[in-house]
Design an enzyme around this catalytic site. Structure first.
Site, mmCIF file in Angstrom:
data_model
loop_
_atom_site.group_PDB
_atom_site.id
_atom_site.type_symbol
_atom_site.label_atom_id
_atom_site.label_comp_id
_atom_site.label_asym_id
_atom_site.label_seq_id
_atom_site.Cartn_x
_atom_site.Cartn_y
_atom_site.Cartn_z
ATOM 1 N N SER A 1 0.785 -1.237 0.000
ATOM 2 C CA SER A 1 0.000 0.000 0.000
ATOM 3 C C SER A 1 0.814 1.284 0.000
ATOM 4 C CB SER A 1 -0.949 0.017 1.201
ATOM 5 O OG SER A 1 -0.246 0.176 2.412
ATOM 6 N N LYS B 1 0.189 4.830 6.561
ATOM 7 C CA LYS B 1 -0.255 5.625 5.421
ATOM 8 C C LYS B 1 0.379 7.016 5.510
ATOM 9 C CE LYS B 1 -3.379 2.395 4.397
ATOM 10 N NZ LYS B 1 -3.134 1.444 3.299
#
Length: 213
Positions: free
Chosen positions: A44, A92
């Site tokens: 990710s 993230k």
């Protein structure tokens, strides 16, 4: 007269358990409150972070300030974000903070924050040189106060704020609470060949604070 040559070794062995105990306590305190290592398990955040990279996370910094746009953070993911309930910690990039107006996309396919477009050079580029789109879906959202809009750099492989907003249409479900942030990932330390600082991209310096009132 005491023989110094026999006293020193016996003294060392008596003190060794105390020294080991102190070292263990210090290590536990540092891990709990100051620094912690994290292993990257997914795609990710490619190409910024690759699978099996290890990062060092500052767990103390956000006790003194809120996360900033552009920083890479580790956080406790909401249950609705998890495919596996045991997958607790996510990593993230902070794209927007509380009060920011986030829109995708402008006429040049760029995400804008408070009307300012981001030049997202960090977004994933495949081996053929093709870069992921900032988002394959349109969205327009204002981030609730005390919450963060986070996205993976590998947009097509990231279950992030954008993904959860498209699915729920709820700004609260699509963002994470600042209180859920574990800390800031600031360096890749393993493997040594990929060691680097995780600095904030320059594009975030241009973003104005959200309008008030």
């Amino acid at each position: 007269m005491i023989d110094e040559q026999t006293k020193k070794p016996s003294s060392f062995w008596r003190e060794l358990p105390v020294l080991l105990g102190v070292a263990i306590i210090v290590a536990v305190v540092v891990r709990a409150f100051v620094l912690q290592t994290f292993y990257i398990p997914s795609e990710s955040m490619e190409n910024t972070l690759l699978i099996k990279d290890r990062v060092l996370v500052n767990k103390l910094v956000y006790d003194f300030r809120s996360p900033h746009r552009g920083e890479v953070i580790v956080f406790e993911a909401p249950n609705s974000w998890r495919n596996d309930p045991s997958e607790e910690d996510f990593i993230k990039r902070v794209i927007a903070v509380g009060g920011d107006h986030v829109v995708c996309c402008d006429d040049k396919q760029r995400i804008t924050i408070n009307g300012t477009p981001l030049d997202e050079t960090y977004v994933y580029t495949n081996p053929d040189g093709l870069q992921d789109l900032p988002s394959e879906e349109q969205f327009d959202v204002t981030v609730p106060k005390g919450r963060l809009w986070v996205m993976g750099d590998h947009r097509s492989r990231s279950g992030d704020s954008r993904y959860n907003f498209i699915r729920s249409k709820d700004p609260n479900q699509a963002t994470i609470a600042e209180d859920n942030v574990v800390g800031r990932a600031f360096v890749v330390f393993w493997p040594f060949s990929r060691a680097k600082w995780l600095s904030v991209p320059d594009t975030f310096e241009k973003v104005p604070n959200p309008a008030t009132g």
